[in-house]
Design a protein around this motif. Structure first.
Motif, short mmCIF file in Angstrom:
data_model
loop_
_atom_site.label_atom_id
_atom_site.label_comp_id
_atom_site.label_asym_id
_atom_site.label_seq_id
_atom_site.Cartn_x
_atom_site.Cartn_y
_atom_site.Cartn_z
N GLY A 54 0.75 -1.21 0.05
CA GLY A 54 0.03 0.05 -0.06
C GLY A 54 0.77 1.25 0.01
O GLY A 54 0.61 2.23 -0.58
N ALA A 55 2.03 1.41 0.70
CA ALA A 55 2.93 2.34 0.91
C ALA A 55 3.43 2.75 -0.52
O ALA A 55 3.74 3.75 -0.97
N ALA A 56 3.97 1.65 -1.06
CA ALA A 56 4.59 1.66 -2.36
C ALA A 56 3.71 2.35 -3.19
O ALA A 56 4.02 2.98 -4.27
N ILE A 57 2.50 1.95 -3.32
CA ILE A 57 1.52 2.40 -4.41
C ILE A 57 1.20 3.73 -4.16
O ILE A 57 1.26 4.85 -5.16
N VAL A 58 1.16 4.40 -2.72
CA VAL A 58 0.96 5.59 -2.60
C VAL A 58 2.24 6.59 -2.92
O VAL A 58 2.29 7.66 -3.52
N LEU A 59 3.43 6.05 -2.61
CA LEU A 59 4.72 6.71 -2.99
C LEU A 59 5.01 6.79 -4.35
O LEU A 59 5.57 7.70 -4.90
N ALA A 60 4.47 5.72 -5.26
CA ALA A 60 4.58 5.93 -6.75
C ALA A 60 3.67 7.09 -7.14
O ALA A 60 4.19 7.46 -8.55
N ASN A 61 2.62 7.53 -6.42
CA ASN A 61 2.09 8.38 -7.12
C ASN A 61 1.60 9.54 -5.77
O ASN A 61 0.52 9.45 -5.45
N PRO A 62 2.49 10.22 -5.40
CA PRO A 62 2.49 10.73 -4.14
C PRO A 62 1.62 12.05 -4.16
O PRO A 62 1.05 12.69 -3.19
N ILE A 63 1.42 12.60 -5.34
CA ILE A 63 0.74 14.08 -5.40
C ILE A 63 -0.46 13.88 -5.73
O ILE A 63 -0.96 13.25 -6.57
N ASP A 64 -1.62 14.47 -5.04
CA ASP A 64 -3.16 14.65 -5.26
C ASP A 64 -3.24 15.76 -6.19
O ASP A 64 -3.42 16.74 -5.77
#
Length: 443
Positions: free
Chosen positions: A199-209
């Motif tokens: 989950g953290a890897a997915i968020v880090l891959a696209n960190p900007i909202d």
């Protein structure tokens, strides 16, 4: 045997090639020009894009983050901004790095098609996100907002979204790779056997909202930003078409042109009135019509649900535009006769609509349309109408420019009409019905 006095030429002219070729050639050339200009203005806006103004607002103040050699001051917002400047093609997009106060003001006058805003806490949120990927806790992703300007035109919204969407997606990917590598490196230094969770890897891959929002959205009843264009078109057509009708009807009633009512043909005896005074009559009728038609346009549009926040100002501007175009069109027909109708059609319709900027932004059309937009009346009328309907009648939103250019056009029309009709009158070129000469006697 001779023809009787006043007899008309026989129908042999119909068998002449010139009789058939003249109207066919004129209409063919005019329609070819119409097709080339209209289709050329809309088919490939991306390839013609140039100087498309978008603001870049970097408000990030930075933050102190943990580095390899200890805490350092970092500003990820500056990095994102630098990447956007480098990656967005400068020959197509005029990316202007300005403050939010200036960007907001220029969005409110239609001077910008959009704005990319990096908030002041961008670096702080990014650092917290990186830390939360290895330490449990609630976290929100850093935000970048891409504003569109629907009041500047609906087509411009799509172009802005395409530009900002692809540029920010690339920035998001680059930032994701950087954060992922940093977090993985730090985690390995603390716990060699630990890994970043899925989950953290997915968020880090696209960190900007990335938020895509309209700035100052239009209310219902505006046709997604097309109501200003269509209202401006109505004003131009009222002037052009009204002048054509007035010119024909007045000439018929004064005996200068024949009039047909179904199967009946009427050609009154010409009235003893000069060309100049005939022109003054047509001008007066156009001025009266302008006030009436402008009011009717507003009443009909309001009845159909179009918001009209500045009704009096719109009526005054509309009446002025219709009168200016109508007076100029009548003057052109007074100067050039029947050929003046073609001149008016070329100026007020053929060249006007594709260079108006109402459907497709001028910055997304071939350069020739940008040149035409400098003086073509439709573009000036659109800017003024848009300023009244969407920008609270602001002079800086194009209204002052529209009034100034329309005034120049009116002055040109007045000069053309006065000079031409006065010249014809003084030369004795009166508008009288002449009996054709008798045909030569046949042997």
């Amino acid at each position: 045997m001779s023809h009787p006095e006043g007899a008309r030429p026989d129908a042999s002219i119909v068998r002449s090639p010139r009789f058939w070729l003249a109207p066919i050639a004129v209409v063919t050339l005019l329609m070819s020009l119409l097709a080339a200009l209209y289709m050329g203005s809309i088919l490939d806006p991306k390839s013609h894009l140039r100087g498309f103004p978008i603001a870049l607002v970097d408000q990030d103040v930075g933050d102190v983050v943990d580095g390899p050699d200890g805490p350092v001051h970092q500003n990820f917002g500056h990095d994102i901004a630098a990447g956007l400047v480098a990656n967005i093609p400068s020959d197509k997009v005029d990316l202007q790095q300005i403050s939010w106060a200036e960007a907001s003001s220029r969005l409110d006058t239609g001077d910008l098609y959009g704005a990319i805003v990096i908030p002041s806490d961008f670096t702080k949120r990014t650092a917290i996100l990186a830390q939360a990927s290895v330490v449990p806790g609630d976290v929100e992703r850093p935000v970048i907002t891409a504003y569109t300007n629907p009041r500047a035109g609906s087509f411009g919204v799509g172009i802005t979204q395409s530009i900002t969407g692809s540029a920010l997606a690339a920035a998001n990917e680059t930032m994701g790779k950087q954060l992922s590598a940093t977090v993985t490196e730090r985690l390995a230094a603390v716990a060699p056997d630990a890994t970043v969770s899925g989950g953290a890897a997915i968020v880090l891959a696209n960190p900007i909202d990335i938020l895509a929002l309209p700035h100052n959205p239009l209310p219902d009843g505006t046709g997604n930003g097309l109501s200003a264009f269509y209202f401006a078109l109505l004003l131009v057509l009222a002037g052009f078409t009204g002048a054509t009708v007035v010119n024909t009807v007045v000439d018929g009633m004064l005996g200068f042109a024949p009039t047909e009512y179904g199967p009946w043909f009427v050609h009154r005896d010409s009235v003893g009135i000069s060309r100049f005074h005939t022109l003054l009559i047509k001008w007066a009728i156009m001025a009266i019509l302008a006030a009436v038609v402008s009011a009717l346009y507003i009443w009909i549009s309001s009845a159909l649900g179009m918001p009209v926040p500045n009704a009096l100002e719109l009526w005054e501007f509309g009446a002025f535009v219709i009168a200016a175009i109508g007076i100029t069109a009548v003057s052109v027909m007074a100067a050039f006769g029947t050929a003046g109708l073609l001149v008016n059609l070329l100026v007020f319709v053929v060249l006007a609509l594709p260079s108006s900027g109402g459907a497709v932004p001028i910055e997304a059309t071939p350069p020739i349309y940008g040149f035409l937009a400098q003086f073509e009346p439709m573009h000036q009328v659109f800017l003024g109408t848009r300023a009244i309907l969407y920008f609270n009648g602001s002079a800086d939103a194009g209204l002052l420019h529209a009034v100034s250019m329309t005034s120049i056009g009116l002055l040109i029309g007045l000069v053309i009409g006065i000079v031409a009709t006065r010249f014809y009158d003084r030369r004795g070129l009166h508008r009288v019905r002449r009996t054709p000469p008798s045909a030569p006697a046949e042997v």
